[in-house]
Write a protein that holds these residues in place. Sequence first.
Motif, PDB file in Angstrom:
ATOM      1  N   SER A 234       0.849  -1.194   0.000  1.00 29.01           N
ATOM      2  CA  SER A 234       0.000   0.000   0.000  1.00 29.01           C
ATOM      3  C   SER A 234       0.877   1.233   0.000  1.00 29.01           C
ATOM      4  O   SER A 234       2.075   1.171   0.320  1.00 29.01           O
ATOM      5  N   ASP A 236       1.073   5.156   1.539  1.00 27.59           N
ATOM      6  CA  ASP A 236       0.552   6.110   2.516  1.00 27.59           C
ATOM      7  C   ASP A 236       1.053   7.499   2.133  1.00 27.59           C
ATOM      8  O   ASP A 236       2.236   7.673   1.817  1.00 27.59           O
ATOM      9  N   HIS A 256      -4.222  10.179  -5.328  1.00 23.67           N
ATOM     10  CA  HIS A 256      -5.311   9.212  -5.113  1.00 23.67           C
ATOM     11  C   HIS A 256      -5.848   8.682  -6.436  1.00 23.67           C
ATOM     12  O   HIS A 256      -6.136   7.473  -6.572  1.00 23.67           O
ATOM     13  N   LEU A 265      -3.462   0.078  -3.368  1.00 21.60           N
ATOM     14  CA  LEU A 265      -4.122   0.472  -2.132  1.00 21.60           C
ATOM     15  C   LEU A 265      -3.438   1.725  -1.597  1.00 21.60           C
ATOM     16  O   LEU A 265      -2.212   1.782  -1.492  1.00 21.60           O
ATOM     17  N   CYS A 266      -4.218   2.735  -1.272  1.00 26.73           N
ATOM     18  CA  CYS A 266      -3.637   3.972  -0.751  1.00 26.73           C
ATOM     19  C   CYS A 266      -4.301   4.316   0.576  1.00 26.73           C
ATOM     20  O   CYS A 266      -5.508   4.104   0.752  1.00 26.73           O
ATOM     21  N   THR A 267      -3.523   4.831   1.497  1.00 26.37           N
ATOM     22  CA  THR A 267      -3.998   5.152   2.835  1.00 26.37           C
ATOM     23  C   THR A 267      -3.589   6.566   3.202  1.00 26.37           C
ATOM     24  O   THR A 267      -2.705   7.167   2.577  1.00 26.37           O
ATOM     25  N   LYS A 271      -4.397   4.472   7.487  1.00 32.22           N
ATOM     26  CA  LYS A 271      -5.700   3.825   7.562  1.00 32.22           C
ATOM     27  C   LYS A 271      -6.358   3.772   6.185  1.00 32.22           C
ATOM     28  O   LYS A 271      -6.414   4.772   5.480  1.00 32.22           O
ATOM     29  N   LEU A 272      -6.843   2.582   5.825  1.00 34.68           N
ATOM     30  CA  LEU A 272      -7.601   2.421   4.590  1.00 34.68           C
ATOM     31  C   LEU A 272      -9.014   2.958   4.769  1.00 34.68           C
ATOM     32  O   LEU A 272      -9.595   2.850   5.851  1.00 34.68           O
ATOM     33  N   GLN A 273      -9.559   3.545   3.726  1.00 29.48           N
ATOM     34  CA  GLN A 273     -10.933   4.021   3.812  1.00 29.48           C
ATOM     35  C   GLN A 273     -11.894   2.846   3.637  1.00 29.48           C
ATOM     36  O   GLN A 273     -11.612   1.886   2.920  1.00 29.48           O
ATOM     37  N   HIS A 285     -14.205   5.055  12.216  1.00 31.05           N
ATOM     38  CA  HIS A 285     -12.944   4.963  11.474  1.00 31.05           C
ATOM     39  C   HIS A 285     -12.558   6.319  10.888  1.00 31.05           C
ATOM     40  O   HIS A 285     -11.397   6.742  10.973  1.00 31.05           O
ATOM     41  N   THR A 289      -9.255   8.797  11.802  1.00 35.12           N
ATOM     42  CA  THR A 289      -8.368   9.382  10.791  1.00 35.12           C
ATOM     43  C   THR A 289      -8.312  10.896  10.916  1.00 35.12           C
ATOM     44  O   THR A 289      -7.234  11.508  10.829  1.00 35.12           O
ATOM     45  N   SER A 364     -10.830  10.920   5.140  1.00 35.68           N
ATOM     46  CA  SER A 364     -10.372   9.837   4.271  1.00 35.68           C
ATOM     47  C   SER A 364      -9.821  10.482   3.005  1.00 35.68           C
ATOM     48  O   SER A 364      -9.952  11.693   2.805  1.00 35.68           O
TER      49      SER A 364
END
Length: 623
Positions: A234, A236, A256, A265-267, A271-273, A285, A289, A364
């Motif tokens: 991922s 970040d 994004h 996957l981007c955070t 934290k993942l959305q 959640h 964030t 997010s």
Amino acid sequence: MGLLSDPYRRRALSRLVLRLNTPLCLLSYAAGLGWFLALAFPPVAPRTYMSENAMGSTMVEEQFAYGERALSYAREFAGHKKKAGGLPVAWLEKTMWNLGLEVYKQPFSRTLPFPDETRERYMVKGTNVYGILRAPRAASTESLVLSVPCSEGQHNNQAVGLMLALASYFRGQIYWAKDIIFLVNEHDLLGMEAWLEAYHDVNITEMQSSGMLGRAGAIQAAVSLELSSDVVTSFDVAVEGLNGQLPNLDLVNLFHAFCQKNGLLCTIQGKLQRSDWDTLPAYAHSLQTLLLMVLKQGSGRPQGDHGLFLRYHIEAITVRGINSFRQYKYDMSTVGKTLEGMFRKLNNLLERLHQSYFFYLLPSLSRFVSIGVYMPAFGFLILILVLKALDLWMKLSKCDASPVERLWDGDQAAAHGAAEESRPGLLTLVPPLLICHATGLTLYFLPVLGQHVATQHFPVSESEAVVLTVIAIYVAGLALPHNTHRVLTGSGSDRGWMTLKLLALLYLAMQLGCVALVNFSLGFLLAATMVPVAAAVQPTGPKYLYAVLLVLVTPAVTLLLGIFLYQELIEYPVSVLECWQLFLQAVAEGLLDHYLYGSIVFPFVAIFVYPCWLLLWNVLFWK
């Protein structure tokens, strides 16, 4: 205007304000906290969108296929780095030169104000190496930067390899309209600060470096890359910069968008959305964030090398590749395609990024909260100070009224006691103001200036001496000001403490209002803790309860509680002793950030917030 000029209506307004002041303050505080908690709710936070037309579409075909070459460069760099015991300057120069770049190096040095025991450094010397790819289709008037921080050990070797592979690929393309700078900076933020100061021909942090031999055009945007693994699960993104500055939201949206296009996957904040945005767990959640971003932005520390670019009005982000052993793994070719797409879109810019938001919060990556939405939460908290100040002003105006006017208002006891109560002059407020601000100036200057004296008389290191001196002055300030008002006659009246509290409340409102315009998170955190107690404190009533509450909302305790909350939010709880160690480390890093990079958090707290808090402490012990 008629309401204020008519004495009958003014008295009616005065009685209304005095009677409803406490309920209005409680309602305003609840509204402020409730508004902030609602920011993570999806209907309040709209979806992000691209405002810049030149970057509105990701319809470019990325063709980067040098993933294996990137890994080869990384292994070769790691070997030379281990052999050289640091940044392999000669190897980097030779490699960049072979890729067809204009190569330059920049030696720099910096003596820290006191030793940094966390990174074990005091006299820092290093070298930055950078190569410039000249744009074949335009003059060197604008440029982009891809930077990679080089640290000790095996950290970020893969990022250097990918940067060199991208340079090799970019060199063969003909569509570049902006110069591209490939920078490897040593010692992280120190090296980046040295390079930026030399590039812009300024010296604002006493950094010593050689002159800049090679320059490209004006830097439009920058991306700082951090990778420590051959595979990435991922990405970040870090957005918080020095003093809470944030990059233009379009740059975050661009990152994004290309992560979504390439299936990465981007955070944000690690934290993942979630996809189930309308459920209670999804709200919790998003709130976590949001709180993590508020705590990081409120610290004023740059969360990556990008944070120093923002001072020069250069939009920048830090991208970190994470290998968390998820089932989805991406190779260097996929990562390289993402960066290629971002740079090709930035290459299309006709002007600096300016159309999107510069002030925002991110629950997010796909949703944002703009300044117009989150600022009312802060406004409700400041309204408490205004209401309480208005209440005190009404009471003081009542004290100034003649006995006839007081009888007209029905206040017979006050009318008979008006002649007996001595009326203090403005000189009564001078000693508390002077001593409180002198204590704040001592807190700002003495720890660093007196570190050598402390080490001569106590068995501590320079870093420990600085931190312990800060704590000692901070605690000693509690005993200094609350007796100063006794030196003048007439200071023991109610009018004296009411006037001082009125001044302290307006002073605190002005401070928090000013800092919230620059760093909303810092202003909101201080307001949420200090405002209710500041409004309630007075020398009458449960004095010991007020004293405990006032100590609990001091900026030092707020920092301690903020550290504890941050560790809970990142799901890495700590014990009380570990939290205290992190607190001492945060104090030392706060001073270093101020002296090395120009962070305003420590001087703001020491010179403004702490003296204002001491004024409230003075009010509590007024006799």
